[in-house]
Design an enzyme around this catalytic site. Structure first.
Site, PDB file in Angstrom:
ATOM      1  N   LYS A   1       0.847  -1.205   0.000  1.00 32.74           N
ATOM      2  CA  LYS A   1       0.000   0.000   0.000  1.00 32.74           C
ATOM      3  C   LYS A   1       0.883   1.257   0.000  1.00 32.74           C
ATOM      4  O   LYS A   1       2.113   1.158  -0.031  1.00 32.74           O
ATOM      5  CB  LYS A   1      -0.967  -0.035   1.182  1.00 32.74           C
ATOM      6  CG  LYS A   1      -1.719  -1.374   1.340  1.00 32.74           C
ATOM      7  CD  LYS A   1      -2.810  -1.609   0.288  1.00 32.74           C
ATOM      8  CE  LYS A   1      -3.232  -3.052   0.139  1.00 32.74           C
ATOM      9  NZ  LYS A   1      -4.281  -3.534   1.001  1.00 32.74           N
TER      10      LYS A   1
HETATM   11  C1  LIG Z   1      -5.219  -4.716   1.386  1.00 37.35           C
HETATM   12  C2  LIG Z   1      -6.710  -4.667   1.342  1.00 37.35           C
HETATM   13  C3  LIG Z   1      -7.529  -5.080   2.397  1.00 37.35           C
HETATM   14  C4  LIG Z   1      -7.008  -5.798   3.606  1.00 37.35           C
HETATM   15  O1  LIG Z   1      -5.946  -5.225   4.190  1.00 37.35           O
HETATM   16  P1  LIG Z   1      -4.914  -6.129   5.053  1.00 37.35           P
HETATM   17  O2  LIG Z   1      -4.124  -5.088   5.761  1.00 37.35           O
HETATM   18  O3  LIG Z   1      -4.122  -6.922   4.066  1.00 37.35           O
HETATM   19  O4  LIG Z   1      -5.727  -6.973   5.953  1.00 37.35           O
HETATM   20  C5  LIG Z   1      -8.886  -4.869   2.308  1.00 37.35           C
HETATM   21  N1  LIG Z   1      -9.440  -4.312   1.218  1.00 37.35           N
HETATM   22  C6  LIG Z   1      -8.700  -3.933   0.162  1.00 37.35           C
HETATM   23  C7  LIG Z   1      -9.357  -3.308  -1.003  1.00 37.35           C
HETATM   24  C8  LIG Z   1      -7.315  -4.134   0.183  1.00 37.35           C
HETATM   25  O5  LIG Z   1      -6.587  -3.802  -0.883  1.00 37.35           O
END
Ligand SMILES: *Cc1c(COP(=O)(O)O)cnc(C)c1O
Length: 403
Positions: free
Chosen positions: A196
Site C-alpha cells: 500500500k
Molecule cells: C489490502 C486490502 C484489504 C485488507 O488489508 P490487510 O491489511 O491486508 O488486511 C482490504 N481491502 C482492500 C481493497 C485491500 O486492498
C-alpha cells in the site's frame, strides 16, 4: 554479458534509514506493544486525513471487521460490497454472520457507481441493509456524496474500504476533501500492508468523527475489555467494599478480539506517515510518465483513468488490455513481461466468483466486474521506482503486444 536489469515487482515498500532507526528506538524502549506510539500514530493519522478519531488495529481486514462490529452488523443483516475488490471487503460481513450482496462495477474504472449501487439495493429484497462498503480501487475515489444519498435513503451506513486510498483526496463541488475525513461516511478503513502507499508491515486504521464508534472499536480491538473504573458495571467483581476499584480490575463487557497494532509497528507508521506526501508525489510523477508513453499502444492497451473529482494517491497503475484482439492470454503476457524483468498483478478476481461465495449465493452475473477482470493488469508502481523504470516497463509492454 550485460547485467540483467533489476526485476520490478508491481509494488513494494520503501524503507529508509530513519524508518529503521524509529523501529530500533521503539524496540529498545519500555513498550513493544500498547505504548505511547499507538496514540501518537492514531493522532497523527487522524490529523493527516482530517478526522476527529483514529483507531489503530492489526491490519486492514481487522479495520473492516471492527467497523462492522461497531455498527452491530449481525445475522439477518445485509452488507453491500463491490465485486472487484480484495476478498476481505466482503468477508468482514460474513465474520459477523451478515450476508453480502455484491454490487457490480464500472467496467473501465472497476469502481462501484451510483447506478451499480442502486441495482444492488434492488437485490437486497425484504432484508435489512445495514452497511454499504465502497472501495476506492487503486486509490481512485468513488462518488461518495452520491453513494451516501442512496445509502441514507435505505437507512444504511456508508463505510469506506479505503485500504488503497491512504492519502487520496477528492473535490466535490468546490470543496477539497480527504479520504477518511468522514464528510460522507461513518467510518473509513485503511491498510498499511507493504504494497500500500505507506506501511507498518501489517497494520490498519479506522477513522471516524463519531466518538462512540471510536470508543467501541478501541474496546473491541482488545477483547472487549475496559480498565476504566467509571465504566464498571459489576461492583462485586471490580470494587473493594469501600467502593474503590481494585487495582487489578478490568471488565470484559462484550466479545472482542486481539486486533491491536504493536507500539513497534506504530513507530514505523509514524515515520512512514511523515513521508507519505513525498511517496505520493513520486507516484504522481511516475504515473504522469506512464500517461506520456502509453497512448501509442491504444487501443490494445489503455490506462485506467481517475474520475474527474478524484485526486488519487495512486496505489495501483492499472491498464486494460484487449487480450482477445491481441490473440494472447493474460498468462502469456504476464510471463513475457516477467521474462523482461517486469512484474505485474491482477486486481482482482471478482469476489462473487470465488468458490466460497458461489456456494453461498449461486452464480451471479455482474457484467461490469467480468469485463474489468477480463482486461485488467497492474503495472509496476511504487515510490522506489525511477523515471527510467517506467520507460523500461512501457518498452517491455510495447514489445509484448507488438512483436
Ligand atoms: C489490502 C486490502 C484489504 C485488507 O488489508 P490487510 O491489511 O491486508 O488486511 C482490504 N481491502 C482492500 C481493497 C485491500 O486492498
Amino acid at each position: 554479458m550485460a547485467e540483467a536489469p533489476r526485476f520490478l515487482p508491481y509494488g513494494r515498500q520503501v524503507i529508509e534509514d530513519d524508518d529503521i532507526a524509529a523501529v530500533v528506538e521503539a524496540l529498545t524502549s519500555d513498550f513493544l506493544t500498547t505504548g505511547p506510539r499507538v496514540e501518537a500514530f492514531e493522532q497523527a493519522f487522524a490529523e493527516k486525513v482530517g478526522a476527529r478519531h483514529a483507531v489503530a488495529c492489526s491490519n486492514g481486514t481487522a479495520a473492516l471487521h471492527l467497523a462492522l462490529m461497531a455498527l452491530d452488523v449481525g445475522p439477518g443483516d445485509v452488507v453491500i460490497a463491490p465485486a472487484i475488490t480484495f476478498a476481505a471487503t466482503a468477508n468482514c460481513a460474513r465474520y459477523q454472520g451478515a450476508e453480502v450482496v455484491f454490487a457490480d462495477v464500472d467496467p473501465d474504472t472497476g469502481l462501484m457507481t451510483p447506478e451499480t449501487l442502486e441495482a444492488a439495493i434492488a437485490r437486497v429484497g425484504g432484508r435489512r441493509l445495514k452497511a454499504v462498503l465502497p472501495v476506492h480501487l487503486g486509490g481512485h475515489a468513488v462518488d461518495l456524496p452520491a453513494l451516501k444519498r442512496l445509502a441514507d435513503a435505505e437507512g444504511a451506513v456508508l463505510v469506506e474500504d479505503a485500504c488503497h486510498a491512504v492519502g487520496s483526496q477528492m473535490t466535490f463541488g468546490n470543496v477539497a476533501e480527504r479520504v477518511g475525513d468522514g464528510r460522507h461516511s461513518s467510518m473509513a478503513c485503511f491498510s498499511f500492508h507493504p504494497v500500500k502507499t505507506m506501511t507498518t508491515a501489517e497494520g490498519g486504521m479506522v477513522t471516524t468523527n463519531d466518538p462512540m464508534l471510536a470508543r467501541r472499536m478501541s474496546l473491541l480491538r482488545s477483547h472487549g475489555i475496559t480498565r476504566e473504573s467509571a465504566d464498571f458495571t459489576a461492583p462485586e467483581l471490580s470494587l473493594d467494599p469501600s467502593g474503590a476499584a481494585n487495582p487489578w480490575s478490568y471488565e470484559m463487557q462484550q466479545l472482542g478480539f486481539n486486533y491491536r497494532l504493536p507500539d513497534l509497528l506504530c513507530a514505523l507508521g509514524l515515520s512512514q506517515l511523515a513521508k507519505l506526501d513525498r511517496f505520493i508525489e513520486t507516484r504522481r510523477a511516475l504515473t504522469t510518465r506512464y500517461w506520456e508513453l502509453l497512448p501509442p499502444l491504444a487501443p490494445m492497451v489503455r490506462a485506467v483513468s481517475s474520475p474527474p473529482y478524484s485526486n488519487s494517491a495512486l496505489h495501483l497503475f492499472v491498464v486494460l488490455i484487449d487480450f482477445a484482439a491481441l490473440g494472447r492470454t493474460r498468462k502469456q503476457v504476464m510471463d513475457d513481461l516477467r521474462a523482461r524483468g517486469v512484474g505485474t498483478q491482477v486486481h482482482y478476481i471478482p469476489v462473487h466468483r470465488q468458490p466460497y461465495y458461489v456456494e453461498r449465493y449461486g452464480a451471479l452475473e455482474l457484467p461490469g466486474a467480468d469485463a474489468h477482470y477480463a482486461r485488467c493488469l497492474s503495472l509496476p508502481l511504487f515510490a522506489g521506482m525511477e523515471m527510467g523504470d517506467v520507460d523500461r516497463v512501457v518498452e517491455a509492454v510495447r514489445r509484448v503486444v507488438r512483436d
